[in-house]
Design a protein around this motif. Structure first.
Motif, PDB file in Angstrom:
ATOM      1  N   LYS A  58     -47.083 104.778  34.437  1.00  0.00           N
ATOM      2  CA  LYS A  58     -47.440 104.635  35.851  1.00  0.00           C
ATOM      3  C   LYS A  58     -47.911 105.960  36.426  1.00  0.00           C
ATOM      4  CE  LYS A  58     -44.528 100.932  37.623  1.00  0.00           C
ATOM      5  NZ  LYS A  58     -43.396 100.645  38.512  1.00  0.00           N
ATOM      6  N   LEU A  59     -47.222 107.037  36.053  1.00  0.00           N
ATOM      7  CA  LEU A  59     -47.515 108.344  36.624  1.00  0.00           C
ATOM      8  C   LEU A  59     -48.218 109.279  35.645  1.00  0.00           C
ATOM      9  CD1 LEU A  59     -44.074 108.877  38.408  1.00  0.00           C
ATOM     10  CD2 LEU A  59     -46.207 108.045  39.412  1.00  0.00           C
ATOM     11  N   LEU A  60     -47.834 109.214  34.379  1.00  0.00           N
ATOM     12  CA  LEU A  60     -48.357 110.150  33.372  1.00  0.00           C
ATOM     13  C   LEU A  60     -49.102 109.413  32.268  1.00  0.00           C
ATOM     14  CD1 LEU A  60     -45.211 112.438  32.987  1.00  0.00           C
ATOM     15  CD2 LEU A  60     -47.310 112.987  34.228  1.00  0.00           C
ATOM     16  N   ILE A  61     -50.060 110.107  31.675  1.00  0.00           N
ATOM     17  CA  ILE A  61     -50.842 109.583  30.548  1.00  0.00           C
ATOM     18  C   ILE A  61     -50.967 110.698  29.516  1.00  0.00           C
ATOM     19  CG2 ILE A  61     -53.165 108.850  29.836  1.00  0.00           C
ATOM     20  CD1 ILE A  61     -51.915 106.653  31.343  1.00  0.00           C
ATOM     21  N   THR A  62     -50.906 110.350  28.247  1.00  0.00           N
ATOM     22  CA  THR A  62     -51.193 111.305  27.172  1.00  0.00           C
ATOM     23  C   THR A  62     -52.424 110.811  26.439  1.00  0.00           C
ATOM     24  OG1 THR A  62     -48.859 111.828  26.900  1.00  0.00           O
ATOM     25  CG2 THR A  62     -50.298 112.387  25.071  1.00  0.00           C
ATOM     26  N   ASP A  63     -53.393 111.721  26.240  1.00  0.00           N
ATOM     27  CA  ASP A  63     -54.580 111.314  25.484  1.00  0.00           C
ATOM     28  C   ASP A  63     -54.419 111.696  24.017  1.00  0.00           C
ATOM     29  OD1 ASP A  63     -55.418 114.007  25.130  1.00  0.00           O
ATOM     30  OD2 ASP A  63     -56.832 113.913  26.807  1.00  0.00           O
ATOM     31  N   GLU A  64     -55.335 111.247  23.187  1.00  0.00           N
ATOM     32  CA  GLU A  64     -55.188 111.442  21.739  1.00  0.00           C
ATOM     33  C   GLU A  64     -55.343 112.892  21.300  1.00  0.00           C
ATOM     34  OE1 GLU A  64     -58.332 109.678  19.247  1.00  0.00           O
ATOM     35  OE2 GLU A  64     -59.396 109.336  21.130  1.00  0.00           O
ATOM     36  N   LEU A  65     -55.800 113.758  22.193  1.00  0.00           N
ATOM     37  CA  LEU A  65     -55.916 115.181  21.870  1.00  0.00           C
ATOM     38  C   LEU A  65     -54.613 115.929  22.112  1.00  0.00           C
ATOM     39  CD1 LEU A  65     -59.423 115.785  23.433  1.00  0.00           C
ATOM     40  CD2 LEU A  65     -58.868 115.449  21.030  1.00  0.00           C
ATOM     41  N   GLY A  66     -53.646 115.250  22.731  1.00  0.00           N
ATOM     42  CA  GLY A  66     -52.351 115.861  22.993  1.00  0.00           C
ATOM     43  C   GLY A  66     -52.181 116.335  24.422  1.00  0.00           C
TER      44      GLY A  66
ATOM     45  N   ILE B 289     -51.403 115.934  28.313  1.00  0.00           N
ATOM     46  CA  ILE B 289     -50.664 115.042  29.199  1.00  0.00           C
ATOM     47  C   ILE B 289     -51.062 115.373  30.630  1.00  0.00           C
ATOM     48  CG2 ILE B 289     -48.619 116.558  29.202  1.00  0.00           C
ATOM     49  CD1 ILE B 289     -46.913 113.993  29.504  1.00  0.00           C
ATOM     50  N   CYS B 290     -51.338 114.342  31.418  1.00  0.00           N
ATOM     51  CA  CYS B 290     -51.799 114.556  32.786  1.00  0.00           C
ATOM     52  C   CYS B 290     -51.297 113.434  33.677  1.00  0.00           C
ATOM     53  CB  CYS B 290     -53.324 114.630  32.833  1.00  0.00           C
ATOM     54  SG  CYS B 290     -54.163 113.120  32.289  1.00  0.00           S
ATOM     55  N   GLU B 291     -51.443 113.663  34.963  1.00  0.00           N
ATOM     56  CA  GLU B 291     -51.114 112.599  35.909  1.00  0.00           C
ATOM     57  C   GLU B 291     -52.200 111.533  35.802  1.00  0.00           C
ATOM     58  OE1 GLU B 291     -50.192 113.953  39.881  1.00  0.00           O
ATOM     59  OE2 GLU B 291     -49.422 115.830  39.056  1.00  0.00           O
ATOM     60  N   ARG B 292     -51.817 110.294  36.036  1.00  0.00           N
ATOM     61  CA  ARG B 292     -52.761 109.186  35.915  1.00  0.00           C
ATOM     62  C   ARG B 292     -54.007 109.420  36.770  1.00  0.00           C
ATOM     63  NH1 ARG B 292     -53.661 104.238  34.197  1.00  0.00           N
ATOM     64  NH2 ARG B 292     -51.750 103.812  33.105  1.00  0.00           N
ATOM     65  N   LYS B 293     -53.845 110.009  37.936  1.00  0.00           N
ATOM     66  CA  LYS B 293     -54.992 110.247  38.823  1.00  0.00           C
ATOM     67  C   LYS B 293     -55.965 111.275  38.245  1.00  0.00           C
ATOM     68  CE  LYS B 293     -52.606 113.624  41.799  1.00  0.00           C
ATOM     69  NZ  LYS B 293     -53.307 114.803  41.358  1.00  0.00           N
ATOM     70  N   ASP B 294     -55.532 112.066  37.269  1.00  0.00           N
ATOM     71  CA  ASP B 294     -56.380 113.086  36.657  1.00  0.00           C
ATOM     72  C   ASP B 294     -57.024 112.609  35.353  1.00  0.00           C
ATOM     73  OD1 ASP B 294     -55.762 114.869  38.707  1.00  0.00           O
ATOM     74  OD2 ASP B 294     -53.946 115.548  37.668  1.00  0.00           O
ATOM     75  N   LEU B 295     -56.964 111.327  35.101  1.00  0.00           N
ATOM     76  CA  LEU B 295     -57.587 110.758  33.902  1.00  0.00           C
ATOM     77  C   LEU B 295     -59.078 110.565  34.161  1.00  0.00           C
ATOM     78  CD1 LEU B 295     -56.615 109.702  31.123  1.00  0.00           C
ATOM     79  CD2 LEU B 295     -56.583 107.426  32.131  1.00  0.00           C
ATOM     80  N   LEU B 296     -59.904 111.043  33.238  1.00  0.00           N
ATOM     81  CA  LEU B 296     -61.355 110.894  33.372  1.00  0.00           C
ATOM     82  C   LEU B 296     -61.779 109.484  32.963  1.00  0.00           C
ATOM     83  CD1 LEU B 296     -62.331 114.330  31.789  1.00  0.00           C
ATOM     84  CD2 LEU B 296     -62.297 113.761  34.227  1.00  0.00           C
TER      85      LEU B 296
END
Length: 200
Positions: free
Chosen positions: A77-85, A87-94
């Motif tokens: 809900k708040l955090l996301i991890t991409d496959e490069l490693g 971790i960011c807030e969901r709102k900072d996902l490109l």
């Protein structure tokens, strides 16, 4: 009804009924045994036809190039991890699925909520920490030591990101007595061993 009673009192009728019941029982038992053997053969580990890919194929500076798509942990809900490693807030996902590395709160290979045993209190930190290149040896050791059924579970994994996603999910190894977490805080584990059992 009277005819049936007379017929069932005759020994040869009872013998036929018993014989048919015995045949049915034996064929059912053998079919079940065949299914069990077939299932056991499916569970046997086959050699990996291709080794697990330990590196992601595009550069670590993911900026905002749309051609470089990232898979990510999706569910947070708040955090996301991409496959490069990252971790960011969901709102900072490109839009390409990657974390925006230009945002100060985005971190690479962060283990912020993780204990030394490899168990973390936040799923996304578990995945990010697991993706550290230094953890490759630990993950290889895990794959080599895994039990047969466990190894089959991880045979569908094609790269380190998928392995970390699967490894960090809570599993039967994270619980005790089938209904409580071994460690209710740090329940997402990428390490070789499950969390310590809590005293009863």
């Amino acid at each position: 009804p009277v005819l049936w009673r007379r017929l069932l009192r005759k020994r040869w009728v009872l013998g036929v009924v018993f014989g048919l019941s015995l045949v049915y029982f034996l064929t059912s038992t053998f079919k079940q045994e065949e299914r069990t053997v077939r299932d056991r053969n499916l569970l046997q580990v086959q050699e990996h036809e291709q080794p697990i890919m330990w590196k992601v194929k595009f550069s670590s500076g993911n900026s905002s190039q749309l051609s470089n798509q990232c898979r990510n942990s999706v569910q947070g809900k708040l955090l996301i991890t991409d496959e490069l490693g990252y971790i960011c807030e969901r709102k900072d996902l490109l839009v390409n699925g990657c974390c925006n590395v230009n945002v100060p709160s985005t971190k690479l290979y962060s283990c912020d909520s993780c204990l030394p045993n490899g168990c973390c209190s936040v799923y996304e930190y578990c995945v990010s920490c697991c993706l550290q290149p230094s953890k490759q040896h630990l993950l290889e050791r895990f794959l080599n030591r895994a039990a047969i059924a466990f190894q089959n579970l991880f045979m569908a994994v094609e790269d380190r990101f998928e392995l970390c996603l699967a490894k960090c999910r809570t599993s039967s190894q994270s619980v005790q007595h089938e209904n409580t977490y071994r460690d209710p805080i740090a329940k997402y584990c990428y390490g070789e061993y499950p969390p310590e059992l809590l005293p009863v």
